[in-house]
Design a protein around this motif. Sequence first.
Motif: not given
Ligand code: MG
Lengths: 236, 333
Positions: A43, A85, A161-162
């Motif tokens: 991140t 995220e 992000d994820e």
């Molecule tokens: Mg992260």
Amino acid sequence: MALLELDDVSVHYGRIQAIHDMSIHVEEGEIVSLIGANGAGKTTTMRAVAGLLGLSGGSITFDGDDISRTKAHLRVVRGISLTPEGRGIFPSMTVLENLDMGAYARKDKSSMSADFDRVFDLFPRLKERQKQSGGTMSGGEQQMLAIGRALMAHPKLLLLDEPSMGLAPQFIRQIFRIIKEVNQQGTTVLLVEQNANQALKLANRAYILETGRITREGSGAELAADDAVKAAYLGG
Amino acid sequence: MLHELATASSESWISFNWDSLFSNFLPATRDGITYGGIYALVAVGYTLVYGVLNLINFAHSEVFISGAYAVVFTLTGLGFDGNSPNLGTIPLIGDLLVALLAGAVTSAVVAVLVERIAYRPLRARGAPRLAFLITAIGVSFAIQYLIFLWRGSVAEPSVRMVPVKAIFQIGDTLIFLNQIIIVVAALAMMIAVDQFVRRTRTGRGIRAVAQDPDTATLMGVSTERIIVLTFAIGGLLAGAAGLFYIMQVPSGAIYNGGFVLGIKAFAAAVLGGIGNIRGALLGGFLLGLIGNYGQYLLGDAQWNDVVCFVVLLLVLMVRPEGILGSSLAKVRA
Ligand SMILES: [Mg+2]
Ligand SMILES: Nc1ncnc2c1ncn2[C@@H]1O[C@H](COP(=O)(O)OP(=O)(O)O)[C@@H](O)[C@H]1O
């Protein structure tokens, strides 16, 4: 020439160094995955590329220009869009307003309706729920909205992000399929994942990040076949 | 004996005069609504800045009084004095607009300067919340005493611009021209700001920053520009309130004149739900009314503030987030 290039990048939180001399690059048209355990610095890397965090060393080049000191909101204009995220949906704005926010910085208002069509094409669910407020949608729908919103900015480089975090398997498959489709439509993708399986399958190339340092790089298939990577990230 | 004493002393300083309230109900309502409009306009400045920065900008009361001073100087320059003028409609509107412009621009400039000089350096260094708070209080006092040093401890000579003229009457309560102007203009301005925040692209940017500054930045919103804008909008309305305040209280320009009105307006913002523009409007009018009713019920002008803050306390005990509760972040289009 790479679309995105990080050269010896370091990032600190106060005195704590989260990223150590990181050098990675993303070529135009690629999907590149950045794999790492929780706390590895994924991140942090994404936020540094988006401009939300400053560098304590090194430089970031995008599309031929050094953007290390470019303000975050101007990096969006240059063509970098981050889906953060946790998705960052504006919960009390409607789906439509969230998508409008994605196009906030755009000057070419004329082509916006085409972009709405494209997003609704990719995510029919969002079209059905235009008037619903973002906060009342499920996690999977919010992730679709977050990606759709990022696409409204017409990015050259999409940072994710994820995107699979906390989603049910059928949503994960759908999200990954859409990432591939977006890429085939011409958007370069840098994808961060903890869950390495699908991310490696999807990626042209990938990097392994451990406690702030890149420890491996290679093609997605190469890393997916590697014993050490398997043991650490693919559940053996 | 003790009982008598208690009764006697309580009678001597507090007593409920319901007759006075009922017989003055209409004038109290009229004045309450007039002041309410002024409170509401000032309250928006507190609410917008709080919504975007989570900062109680105590210096906003001085932003307001700066506008009132600008109005007084402008009107004096235009030749007005303490006597009720005899103006035609067109020149009156023209002079009103000039005074409005002077007040609004002055307050907006002061608000933006305060942001630049006091708050932005703290933000750039990531200062803790307490640092902002004490800075805000410090700026408030600094501006007050700068005015004191410049203009002295006395109020500016009073200026009247709107002819004292009753337009209509309800029962035997006269409704004056200046009161109609104040209430109508204040309402119109509040509605304009509310619609601006709800419907425009920039308004959406304000809401996005209020909700999640980082994600707003990722959308290409310049949070710094949004912050300056909220200070400027709050300043414009506070300056307009400065004009209306002088219309209602012709000798109101005094160095600490913003202080009490500012606290009242801040209370109005909290009462309605801080961060909420409609809450500021509601809270403003409610506090205006409650204060004036309380004043007639209890017999003294000093009771106005007491009653307002007691009611504020009672409301917050039941609804800690204020009557309308939701914040700027939660405003829906
Ligand atoms: Mg992260
Ligand atoms: N705001 C912060 N302040 C201090 N340290 C942080 C902050 N955010 C993250 N870190 C630290 O930086 C490291 C990397 O975090 P992060 O980039 O969030 O990892 P990942 O996304 O890979 O899980 C971790 O050790 C984390 O504790």
